[in-house]
Every structure is written in C-alpha cells, then in structure tokens.
Design a protein around this motif. Structure first.
Motif, PDB file in Angstrom:
ATOM      1  N   THR A   1      -1.361  -1.993   8.757  1.00  9.18           N
ATOM      2  CA  THR A   1      -0.487  -1.471   7.589  1.00  9.18           C
ATOM      3  C   THR A   1       0.579  -0.562   8.257  1.00  9.18           C
ATOM      4  O   THR A   1       1.600  -0.601   7.718  1.00  9.18           O
ATOM      5  N   ASP A   2       0.276  -0.023   9.363  1.00  5.15           N
ATOM      6  CA  ASP A   2       1.466   0.751  10.023  1.00  5.15           C
ATOM      7  C   ASP A   2       2.352  -0.379  10.625  1.00  5.15           C
ATOM      8  O   ASP A   2       3.699  -0.091  10.210  1.00  5.15           O
TER       9      ASP A   2
ATOM     10  N   ASP B   1      -6.735  13.830   9.820  1.00  7.21           N
ATOM     11  CA  ASP B   1      -6.886  12.338  10.236  1.00  7.21           C
ATOM     12  C   ASP B   1      -6.028  11.494   9.333  1.00  7.21           C
ATOM     13  O   ASP B   1      -6.549  10.674   8.406  1.00  7.21           O
ATOM     14  N   PRO B   2      -4.784  11.512   9.670  1.00  3.55           N
ATOM     15  CA  PRO B   2      -3.824  10.596   8.985  1.00  3.55           C
ATOM     16  C   PRO B   2      -4.111   9.022   9.149  1.00  3.55           C
ATOM     17  O   PRO B   2      -3.810   8.296   8.125  1.00  3.55           O
ATOM     18  N   ASP B   3      -4.837   8.755  10.386  1.00  2.91           N
ATOM     19  CA  ASP B   3      -4.942   7.181  10.240  1.00  2.91           C
ATOM     20  C   ASP B   3      -6.398   7.001  10.013  1.00  2.91           C
ATOM     21  O   ASP B   3      -6.802   5.732  10.188  1.00  2.91           O
ATOM     22  N   GLY B   4      -7.149   7.831   9.520  1.00  3.65           N
ATOM     23  CA  GLY B   4      -8.595   7.654   8.986  1.00  3.65           C
ATOM     24  C   GLY B   4      -8.492   7.147   7.403  1.00  3.65           C
ATOM     25  O   GLY B   4      -7.251   7.043   7.075  1.00  3.65           O
TER      26      GLY B   4
ATOM     27  N   ARG C   1      -7.500  -5.502  10.733  1.00  2.00           N
ATOM     28  CA  ARG C   1      -7.411  -3.811  10.506  1.00  2.00           C
ATOM     29  C   ARG C   1      -6.607  -3.486  11.599  1.00  2.00           C
ATOM     30  O   ARG C   1      -5.434  -2.835  11.219  1.00  2.00           O
ATOM     31  N   ARG C   2      -6.896  -3.529  12.813  1.00  2.00           N
ATOM     32  CA  ARG C   2      -6.291  -3.129  14.098  1.00  2.00           C
ATOM     33  C   ARG C   2      -5.501  -4.278  14.667  1.00  2.00           C
ATOM     34  O   ARG C   2      -6.224  -5.293  14.972  1.00  2.00           O
TER      35      ARG C   2
ATOM     36  N   ASN D   1      -5.067   7.221   5.589  1.00  2.00           N
ATOM     37  CA  ASN D   1      -4.761   8.694   4.731  1.00  2.00           C
ATOM     38  C   ASN D   1      -3.296   8.780   4.569  1.00  2.00           C
ATOM     39  O   ASN D   1      -2.744   9.550   3.639  1.00  2.00           O
ATOM     40  N   TRP D   2      -2.386   8.409   5.641  1.00  2.00           N
ATOM     41  CA  TRP D   2      -1.125   8.745   5.636  1.00  2.00           C
ATOM     42  C   TRP D   2      -0.451   8.114   4.526  1.00  2.00           C
ATOM     43  O   TRP D   2       0.776   8.574   3.826  1.00  2.00           O
ATOM     44  N   GLN D   3      -0.865   7.055   3.782  1.00  2.00           N
ATOM     45  CA  GLN D   3      -0.310   6.529   2.497  1.00  2.00           C
ATOM     46  C   GLN D   3      -0.491   7.017   1.235  1.00  2.00           C
ATOM     47  O   GLN D   3      -0.106   6.956   0.466  1.00  2.00           O
ATOM     48  N   CYS D   4      -1.482   8.309   1.315  1.00  2.00           N
ATOM     49  CA  CYS D   4      -1.691   9.041   0.059  1.00  2.00           C
ATOM     50  C   CYS D   4      -0.332   9.907  -0.097  1.00  2.00           C
ATOM     51  O   CYS D   4      -0.345  10.871   0.754  1.00  2.00           O
TER      52      CYS D   4
END
Length: 418
Positions: free
Chosen positions: A213-214, A72-75, A205-206, A58-61
């Motif tokens: 992606t982080d 939930d920025p990491d969701g 993913r992680r 979500n943080w990429q939005c």
C-alpha cells in the motif's frame, strides 16, 4: 402538525464518515445534529471479531485534523485501538450526536425542506447527509434455508471467536477480506476449516522492502478518482483484495493454507439436507487471485525501474498447490462439518429514504456524494470519489468537500432571504 426541531443539517449515521462531516460543519458554525441508530462507531465497537485489526497501515488513518499520531505508523491497529482512536477524535469537538436514535423516514417537501422522523423525535432540515454506510443487511443466499437445521449457520457479523462454533469442522463461505481472516482465525486455533473460494482478488502485503500500500500510494493509485477510472462500474462492484494486518501484517495465499490442511472448494451453488454443492471454479478463482497479485507486483516493479529506486529484489512467484480435482458436492456428515460461516458481504438498506435519489436498482445516484435532489448527500461509500472514500484514507477529503457544498448552499439561501 407534528412538532419538528429544525436544523440546518441533519446527518444520519454516527460512524467515522458522519462525525467527519460533523467536524467540518462545526468548524463552519452550521447548526446540525447527528442521529445514530446505536452508539457512535457502533460497527467498529460491536460488529467485529476479537482478533480484528486494520488491513491498511495506521498511517492511512487520517480523520479531519486528527491523523494517526501513535508510534507504529506502519502497523495495524487492533479492535480496541481503533475505537480508542475514534473516540479520541470525537472528543476533539464534542459532536451534537443523539445516540440510540433510529431514523424511520426521510421525505422532501415541495418547498425543498426535508422531514426526518426518528425514534427520538422528528426533525426538519434544509440539508441531509446520509452516512449509514453499506453494511445494513447481511447477505445469505436463499438456498441456505434448505440446509439441514442441525448444521449451525452464522454470518460474519455475529462471529467473535472460534469457540463460538460447535465442535467439528466449519465451512467458511467467501474469500473477501473478512472470509479469509476468519478462516485463518479458526485455522490458527487448530480448528478443522473448509473454505468456499470466491472470485476475490488478492494482493501482496510486503514487496521489495515496503508494504504494497505504500508503493501504491506513491504511484498515485489512491488518488485516482472514479471519474478518471477506466472502468467505473467494475471499480464500484469489485471485491477488495484480500490480505491481513494480523501479527504485523502478512499476505494470504490460499494455496498455502491448502498445504496445511484447509479444504478448498469453488463457489457455493446450492444446499439440500446435509449436502452442499459447489461450482467447478476453484482453480479459476485461485488463478485469477494470483493474476491480480502478480499484476500488483509487476506494477511496483515498473515503478521502481522507471524512477530508478534502490529496492531489494524478490524471488519469482510460484504456485504452491493446485487442486487435483474440482469437488462439486460434499456430504457434511461425512466431512464432519457442523457449521457454516457466511462471509459474502452485506447490502445497504435505504427503504426509509423516500426521496428521489436512487436508480432503478435502488442504488443512490450522486457525483462525489452530491445528489441531484438539492441539499441531499451521501458519504462513506466505496468509490464515492476515490478508492479511499469508504476508508479512513479518504474520509477527510470527502467530508471536507461535502461540507464546502453544504456551506455554499446555506450561504446562498441566507443571502437570497436577506
């Protein structure tokens, strides 16, 4: 002469790209209109399956002045949350949009003015932005017509839930992000699923304590422009890495699904009656996907070591399954296959644009969305400038840049006329 409502700018397409351009045009005070064939954000609202969610966190939005502000920025937002986010963005500036308005033709006059014909009236414009994306025509190969009509065929754009499919097994064709997620959607419902595996790469993913992606963002991967890319043609045509944001996000290892009963084949090469043929490339495609997966892990490892970052270690990658043989033909009746779900992508449709902005293959030619035809632009396409150009991550930067070009041209013409 047909009456035309004149606007400084006509934007065609009311998705996140078109409305991001509209946001900055509004900020600049430039009169414009957004013409949307359906309703705003139609693809997100309508053309998604029930369990659809974002693949990127979500943080990429990061829509213009409207970054994700949830808890939930990491969701990974699900379908309804995405449309709520988009609608909330639109409400911040009330865009001048005409919905249910299909643009049927765009032409350029010798004096440089653009004529835009639509189902809700005709317009003229000094400048035009095409923000329709690249998902107009679902791709289904010609040989699909040779499959027995008793076997249901559906494209991913029409899929909503497993219950749509008839009783029996389903062959999902394609292993891009949509294909693997639809396969998992049916598999989790206990459906009998077969999967034709294409050459798409996969990603972790992680990894080592964070979403991959982080790490890639910190490594500057998403800041690389198409002009800087060592292989631009490959970047533009390459299928996205597959993984999922479902249930908090996880990677997708097709070998694991094979151990759980999903039947894997290579790329579909033909159909006739109730027989389906495949290329003997299953193992190659699986190995290539894993090579991409391991390559991303190795790049993250190198970044961690270079910057002396304290991060948990991970076990070495192991292949969970290998095909015993390459199956090149199956009989749908024997396998119990009653449906085929195509998930091999889309092609854009630009037949309504009668402006010299395309190459010999019908692809738009531009530099960061700016065409050689003065006052004509594209936005919302993959690698318009960076990897994030076709996604929420890069749309703010791209739309702001385009509107800077649009505004500069408008001011220059105003000055010349005064």
């Amino acid at each position: 002469m047909t009456h035309r409502d004149h606007k400084s700018v006509v934007v065609v397409g009311g998705g996140q790209a078109g409305l991001s351009v509209s946001y900055y045009l509004t900020q600049e005070g430039l009169d414009h209109v957004v013409l949307e064939r359906h309703q705003k954000f139609h693809s997100w609202r309508i053309n998604r399956w029930d369990t659809f969610c974002l693949v990127t966190p979500n943080w990429q939005c990061r829509l213009p002045d409207f970054a994700y502000q949830g808890d939930d920025p990491d969701g990974f937002m699900v379908k309804d949350e995405i449309t709520e986010y988009l609608d909330a963005f639109a409400q911040t500036f009330n865009p001048p949009i005409i919905e249910e308005c299909e643009v049927t033709k765009i032409t350029r006059r010798p004096d440089g003015c653009y004529f835009v014909d639509s189902s809700q009236g005709n317009f003229s414009a000094d400048q035009v932005v095409i923000a329709t994306g690249g998902y107009d025509n679902p791709i289904v190969p010609p040989f699909a017509d040779q499959l027995d009509p008793s076997i249901l065929q559906m494209h991913s754009v029409d899929y909503r839930r497993p219950e749509q499919m008839p009783e029996g097994a389903t062959l999902v064709v394609g292993t891009g992000q949509s294909g693997v997620q639809l396969m998992e959607d049916m598999h989790l419902k206990g459906r009998d699923v077969h999967l034709a595996v294409g050459p798409a790469p996969r990603a972790p993913r992680r990894y080592r304590g964070r979403d991959s992606t982080d790490w890639l963002h910190d490594m500057g991967h998403y800041a690389i422009t198409i002009a800087q890319h060592p292989n631009p043609e490959h970047a533009v045509t390459k299928t996205n890495h597959y993984m999922t944001g479902r249930d908090g996000g996880h990677e997708i290892d097709l070998r694991k699904f094979a151990t759980e009963g999903v039947s894997l084949y290579g790329s579909v090469s033909g159909m006739e009656g109730k027989k389906i043929q495949f290329l003997p490339d299953l193992e190659t495609n699986l190995d290539d996907a894993d090579e991409s997966y391991v390559g991303i892990r190795n790049a993250i490892d190198a970044h961690i070591e270079k910057h002396n970052i304290d991060a948990p270690s991970e076990p070495a990658f192991k292949k969970l399954w290998r095909p015993k043989q390459e199956i090149t033909e199956i009989d749908c009746e024997k396998e119990g296959i009653t449906s085929v779900l195509w998930a091999i992508g889309f092609r854009p449709n630009y037949s309504w644009i009668d402006v010299d902005v395309f190459d010999d293959h019908g692809r738009p030619v531009y530099d960061r969305g700016v065409c050689q035809q003065d006052g004509f632009y594209f936005i919302g396409l993959g690698w318009l400038n960076t990897w994030g150009s076709g996604r929420f991550l890069g749309i703010d930067e791209d739309s702001r840049f385009l509107v800077e070009q649009i505004t500069a041209k408008a001011k220059s013409e105003l000055k010349a006329a005064s």
